[in-house]
Enzyme design. Structure first.
Site, mmCIF file in Angstrom:
data_model
loop_
_atom_site.group_PDB
_atom_site.id
_atom_site.type_symbol
_atom_site.label_atom_id
_atom_site.label_comp_id
_atom_site.label_asym_id
_atom_site.label_seq_id
_atom_site.Cartn_x
_atom_site.Cartn_y
_atom_site.Cartn_z
ATOM 1 N N LYS A 199 13.773 30.091 -1.898
ATOM 2 C CA LYS A 199 14.585 31.147 -1.290
ATOM 3 C C LYS A 199 13.748 31.863 -0.235
ATOM 4 O O LYS A 199 12.869 32.654 -0.549
ATOM 5 C CB LYS A 199 15.056 32.168 -2.320
ATOM 6 C CG LYS A 199 16.152 33.059 -1.714
ATOM 7 C CD LYS A 199 16.290 34.404 -2.350
ATOM 8 C CE LYS A 199 15.310 35.432 -1.858
ATOM 9 N NZ LYS A 199 15.422 35.773 -0.419
ATOM 10 N N GLU A 274 1.751 36.811 -5.775
ATOM 11 C CA GLU A 274 0.843 37.235 -4.709
ATOM 12 C C GLU A 274 1.467 38.480 -4.095
ATOM 13 O O GLU A 274 2.485 38.389 -3.411
ATOM 14 C CB GLU A 274 0.692 36.111 -3.698
ATOM 15 C CG GLU A 274 -0.665 36.120 -3.068
ATOM 16 C CD GLU A 274 -0.577 36.481 -1.625
ATOM 17 O OE1 GLU A 274 -0.734 37.676 -1.317
ATOM 18 O OE2 GLU A 274 -0.358 35.569 -0.818
HETATM 19 P P1 NAI Z 1 10.227 42.250 -1.081
HETATM 20 O O1 NAI Z 1 9.168 42.114 -2.089
HETATM 21 O O2 NAI Z 1 11.467 43.000 -1.425
HETATM 22 O O3 NAI Z 1 10.707 40.779 -0.613
HETATM 23 C C1 NAI Z 1 9.972 39.583 -0.734
HETATM 24 C C2 NAI Z 1 10.886 38.463 -1.197
HETATM 25 O O4 NAI Z 1 11.393 38.777 -2.491
HETATM 26 C C3 NAI Z 1 12.117 38.236 -0.323
HETATM 27 O O5 NAI Z 1 12.419 36.855 -0.294
HETATM 28 C C4 NAI Z 1 13.206 38.981 -1.080
HETATM 29 O O6 NAI Z 1 14.494 38.497 -0.825
HETATM 30 C C5 NAI Z 1 12.808 38.709 -2.511
HETATM 31 N N1 NAI Z 1 13.310 39.676 -3.490
HETATM 32 C C6 NAI Z 1 13.560 41.002 -3.304
HETATM 33 N N2 NAI Z 1 14.026 41.556 -4.440
HETATM 34 C C7 NAI Z 1 14.081 40.568 -5.362
HETATM 35 C C8 NAI Z 1 14.472 40.514 -6.732
HETATM 36 N N3 NAI Z 1 14.903 41.580 -7.373
HETATM 37 N N4 NAI Z 1 14.362 39.340 -7.382
HETATM 38 C C9 NAI Z 1 13.917 38.242 -6.749
HETATM 39 N N5 NAI Z 1 13.549 38.229 -5.464
HETATM 40 C C10 NAI Z 1 13.633 39.375 -4.773
HETATM 41 O O7 NAI Z 1 9.598 42.826 0.241
HETATM 42 P P2 NAI Z 1 10.311 43.656 1.405
HETATM 43 O O8 NAI Z 1 11.379 44.537 0.867
HETATM 44 O O9 NAI Z 1 10.717 42.704 2.448
HETATM 45 O O10 NAI Z 1 9.085 44.518 1.917
HETATM 46 C C11 NAI Z 1 8.701 45.704 1.235
HETATM 47 C C12 NAI Z 1 7.228 45.841 1.174
HETATM 48 O O11 NAI Z 1 6.697 44.799 0.383
HETATM 49 C C13 NAI Z 1 6.485 45.718 2.493
HETATM 50 O O12 NAI Z 1 6.479 46.911 3.202
HETATM 51 C C14 NAI Z 1 5.128 45.307 2.008
HETATM 52 O O13 NAI Z 1 4.414 46.437 1.598
HETATM 53 C C15 NAI Z 1 5.411 44.445 0.803
HETATM 54 N N6 NAI Z 1 5.374 43.005 1.140
HETATM 55 C C16 NAI Z 1 4.233 42.318 0.858
HETATM 56 C C17 NAI Z 1 4.117 41.001 1.230
HETATM 57 C C18 NAI Z 1 2.883 40.222 0.959
HETATM 58 O O14 NAI Z 1 2.587 39.272 1.669
HETATM 59 N N7 NAI Z 1 2.131 40.551 -0.075
HETATM 60 C C19 NAI Z 1 5.186 40.307 1.958
HETATM 61 C C20 NAI Z 1 6.369 41.105 2.156
HETATM 62 C C21 NAI Z 1 6.425 42.405 1.767
#
Ligand code: NAI
Ligand code: MG
Length: 502
Positions: A199, A274
């Site tokens: 996904k 991660e």
């Molecule tokens: P997020 O953690 O919500 O999204 C990452 C992935 O998880 C996306 O594919 C999203 O659709 C999926 N996801 C979201 N909620 C989910 C759930 N309940 N169950 C399963 N999958 C789910 O990140 P978001 O909202 O895009 O960004 C928020 C913050 O997260 C950023 O500001 C940053 O601090 C952090 N982040 C860290 C990353 C990293 O590389 N460690 C990458 C992206 C975001």
């Protein structure tokens, strides 16, 4: 749509990919609409205009994708010899390499990143991952074990171990390195004989869909990789809690990481997580200051600061603080911002309006808490999601901007006086993903690498990664390791076999 056709230099293959009216899911080798018929739009962060319409997967589609992955796991994929699997992975590497220009443009268009970084960073690493893991299938093996059974003296057994695939792997990736994150999970998962439902992030679904086409072209059997773009709380949650998924590998926020852990409890899925970071980049006065200045700059501003490994807390030894921080701020002020696709652009937009808002709210919080802005501190003009590269000084360790992951081009710079002090402060966040140390004193460097709690430490360099080097975090930056031989362990499970010879 309008924005893409307006770009004259766009690759013809990309133009034809984007000309599709709607981008369908990939399930069991077939391109299909979502069961609900729903679609969502993906936007060009450089101008906020829609690029494409994408089928929106939900629970029903995730179910179908998991079913297809299970069927492929038990069918053609498990019957393929390791050497055949290697050939497929190498063909994937070759195809990604052949289409690198097109894929780099697609990534730049959907995510906003600069074409230079996409071309020189994301794409070569993707290829390298498929090549590295492409070499593994013929080398994954168990051991024979000299067992002794205390309650059966003198008994003879042949004992051996076998490494088997974990099964159906759910891959949930974020938007900051969409294709690279996909490759980083797919390559080892496939090398180990698993099948996958991936996904992509809702902000950046296109490159995974294009990769799906290349995987089929490379001869990967139908259903081995299924691509289901959709939103986190719907498609993502359905995958994370699915009773027939054996493992989830997740990259994203620590907050969602916790949700993934909860969702895994139902069928006790294996997990690799991660998550976020608030990484220290520590510069001693005895460092090669020119190299350190570059490392500070690139450490935070690469990919608009949207990297889990961003060096977002820069500590500079007091005697060199003004000099280095002044240079960092001056350089930040001259970064040329613009659309990622423009080869002259040095910093693109953030990925989304939401991310821009989140980053700016941190900037406001920093101002309110009394930190001083040396550069930036505001959005940049234009329709896109641009934030000026921002340097904060006079930051206290306890401030929100020094504790929480901002995930944007915002850096906190802080002076320090001794190695002991900086180690304590470096370790004083809930995260532990990476750290940078700059010094010419080899003993000091090693003492720091021993005492900093982080999964990756760079000495006199920053942001280096390779398929062969383990990647992952300490503390709340996650668990499990990706890349390297450790990924082979993470995507296999061991069977212990006893043969009675008595
Ligand atoms: P997020 O953690 O919500 O999204 C990452 C992935 O998880 C996306 O594919 C999203 O659709 C999926 N996801 C979201 N909620 C989910 C759930 N309940 N169950 C399963 N999958 C789910 O990140 P978001 O909202 O895009 O960004 C928020 C913050 O997260 C950023 O500001 C940053 O601090 C952090 N982040 C860290 C990353 C990293 O590389 N460690 C990458 C992206 C975001
Ligand atoms: Mg989210």
């Amino acid at each position: 749509m309008a924005t893409t056709t307006a770009l004259p230099e766009i690759h013809p293959d990309l133009r034809s990919f984007l000309s599709k009216k709607s981008h369908q899911l990939l399930i069991g080798g077939q391109r299909v609409d979502a069961a609900s018929g729903k679609t969502f739009k993906t936007f060009n962060p450089a101008d906020g205009e829609a690029i494409a319409e994408v089928a929106e997967a939900d629970k029903a589609d995730v179910d179908a994708a998991v079913k297809a992955a299970r069927k492929a796991l038990e069918g053609p994929w498990s019957k393929m010899s390791p050497v055949e699997r290697e050939k497929v992975l190498h063909r994937i590497a070759d195809l990604v390499e052949k289409h690198a220009d097109e894929l780099a443009q697609l990534e730049s268009l959907d995510n906003g990143k600069t074409i230079r970084e996409a071309k020189n960073g994301d794409l070569p690493l993707c290829v390298a991952l498929f090549r590295y893991f492409g070499g593994w299938p013929t080398k994954i093996h168990g051991d024979t074990t000299p067992v002794s059974v205390p309650y059966y003296p003198g008994a003879k057994f042949l004992h051996y171990t076998v490494r088997e695939p974990v099964g159906v792997v759910g891959v949930i990736v974020p938007w900051n390195f969409p294709l690279l994150m996909a490759a980083e999970r797919l390559a080892p998962a496939l090398a180990c004989g698993n099948t996958v439902v991936i996904k992509p992030a809702e902000q950046t679904p296109l490159s995974a869909l294009r990769l799906g086409e290349l995987l089929l072209e490379a001869g990967l059997p139908e259903g081995v990789v299924n691509v289901v773009p959709g939103f986190g709380p719907t498609a993502g949650a359905a995958l994370a809690s699915h009773p027939d998924v054996d493992k989830i590998t997740f990259t994203g926020s620590t907050e969602v990481g916790r949700e993934i852990v909860k969702a895994s409890a139902g069928n006790l899925k294996k997990l690799s997580l991660e998550l976020g970071g608030k990484s220290p980049n520590i510069v001693f006065a005895d460092a090669d200051l020119e190299a350190a200045a570059k490392g500070m700059f690139m450490g935070i501003f690469y990919n608009q600061g949207q990297t889990c490994s961003a060096g977002s807390r820069v500590f500079v030894e007091r005697s060199k603080f003004d000099e280095l921080v002044g240079a960092l701020a001056e350089r930040a002020k001259t970064i040329r911002q613009g659309p990622g696709l423009d080869p002259k652009t040095q910093m693109g937009p953030l990925v989304s309006a939401e991310q821009k808002k989140r980053v700016l709210s941190y900037v406001e919080s920093g101002k309110k808490e009394g930190a001083k802005i040396l550069a930036g501190g505001d959005e940049a003009p234009g329709k896109g999601y641009f934030v000026k590269p921002t340097v904060f000084s006079e930051v206290k360790d306890s401030m929100k901007i020094a504790q929480e992951e901002i995930f944007g081009p915002v850096v906190c710079v802080m002076p320090f006086d001794s190695p002991e002090e900086v180690v304590t402060r470096a370790n004083a966040t809930p995260y532990g993903l990476v750290a940078g140390v700059w010094t010419k004193d080899i003993k000091k460097a090693h003492r720091l690498t021993q005492s900093i709690k982080a999964g990756v430490i760079w000495v006199n360099c920053y942001q280096f990664v390779d398929a062969a080097a383990p990647w992952g975090g300490f503390k709340q930056s996650g668990y499990g390791r990706e890349k390297s031989e450790l990924a082979i362990e993470a995507y296999t499970q061991v069977k212990s076999v006893w043969i009675d010879l008595n």
